[in-house]
Every structure is written in C-alpha cells, then in structure tokens.
Design a protein around this motif. Structure first.
Motif, PDB file in Angstrom:
ATOM      1  N   ARG A  19       8.344  -5.403  15.973  1.00  0.00           N
ATOM      2  CA  ARG A  19       9.007  -6.664  16.269  1.00  0.00           C
ATOM      3  C   ARG A  19       7.978  -7.714  16.694  1.00  0.00           C
ATOM      4  N   LYS A  53       8.797 -19.592  16.877  1.00  0.00           N
ATOM      5  CA  LYS A  53       9.891 -19.413  15.937  1.00  0.00           C
ATOM      6  C   LYS A  53      10.647 -20.730  15.891  1.00  0.00           C
ATOM      7  N   SER A  77      10.385 -14.925   8.615  1.00  0.00           N
ATOM      8  CA  SER A  77      10.805 -14.417   9.923  1.00  0.00           C
ATOM      9  C   SER A  77      10.527 -15.401  11.052  1.00  0.00           C
ATOM     10  N   GLU A  80      14.600 -19.662  11.406  1.00  0.00           N
ATOM     11  CA  GLU A  80      16.010 -19.265  11.304  1.00  0.00           C
ATOM     12  C   GLU A  80      16.857 -20.508  11.108  1.00  0.00           C
TER      13      GLU A  80
END
Length: 172
Positions: A19, A53, A77, A80
């Motif tokens: 992860r 992210k 990844s 989002e």
C-alpha cells in the motif's frame, strides 16, 4: 488452522507493505471544466515531489467532465475521481474530497481551484511550513496573475486564530 492463520497474517502484512502511503491530499473541485482541471493536475505532477494523492471532486457537472476525467486517470493510483450526485457548492464540494483524504489517513490537504498552475516547489513550501509551525492550521500561498504580479485580493490583512476545537467541528 494454525497454517491458515499464519498465511492470513502474512498476506495482511504484504498488503500493508504494498500500500502506498500519501502524506498530502490535494483536493480539486471540478464543475464543467475538465480541460482546465487536467492542466492543474499536470502542473502538480510536474512540480511536486511529495507523496501526494489528488482527489478530483466533480460537482455534478452537466457535461462530459466526469467521464473525461475518469477516462484520463483510470488506473492512476495517485488520482481519484469522485462524483457528487448533486452540486454541493464550493465549500461542501471540497469537504467531500477532504473527508475522503482523512478517511485514507492523510493528515494534510491542499484545497485548490482547478485553474491554478503550480510553480516549482510551491507545494513543498506550503507543506514544509505547516509541518514546522505547530500553531498553524491553515496556510495560503501568494497568488500570482498570469503576468507574474501578486494578486493583492488574496492577501489577508488580519488573520483570526481559531482553536483546535472549532476546527474539529468543521470536519464532523
């Protein structure tokens, strides 16, 4: 049974190791303007060296924005795409992205308009400042117009201090 338990724990450890942990969430609210949002994302990708992210919140665009952004960043990844079922407005729309980042264990967030193009080290400078200043809850950059002049409307003449309790209420 013991072998199953050991295997189960080992696979959990592998999943945790694989992860990616992000230290910074970047929230971009989009409404009917996917082309501009892509340019903003490209500026982040080319200028930011931190583990980040990006959460693009589509605020119920009535064009192909959600589809185009989903297609562009499918399988990435670090990005989002979130679709709001209704247009929640600016603050509540951004809160959707902030809550998602918090749920993923991200401690620091940048909220940016989709028409912002980041300069070299600007994100790192904001991140480093807030990490080094334990009393800081919010940090804002200088905003430059396209000709390089500072936009004085973005400068605050007074900053009101709010305590941790008040900030905590904002995210419940």
């Amino acid at each position: 049974m013991i072998q199953k338990l050991v295997f189960s724990r080992f696979s959990e450890i592998l999943q945790i190791k694989e992860r990616v942990f992000f230290i910074l969430g970047i929230i971009i609210l989009n409404y009917n303007n996917w082309e501009v949002t892509i340019k903003c994302v490209e500026s982040i990708e080319s200028k930011c060296q931190l583990k980040y992210k990006i959460f693009i919140v589509d605020n119920n665009s009535n064009n192909d924005s959600f589809y185009m952004l989903s297609k562009k960043y499918n399988g990435n990844s670090k990005i989002e795409i979130i679709k709001n079922k209704v247009n929640l407005g600016y603050a509540a729309g951004n809160n959707v992205g902030i809550k998602k980042a918090i749920n993923e264990g991200i401690k620091y967030c940048i909220i940016t308009n989709n028409d912002v193009l980041f300069k070299e080290n600007s994100i790192e400078n904001l991140y480093n400042f807030i990490k080094e200043e334990p009393d800081a809850a919010v940090v804002g950059p200088k905003i430059l117009s396209t000709n390089g002049n500072i936009q004085h409307s973005s400068l605050l003449s007074r900053i009101r201090r709010i305590d941790a309790f008040e900030i905590g209420r904002l995210f419940k």
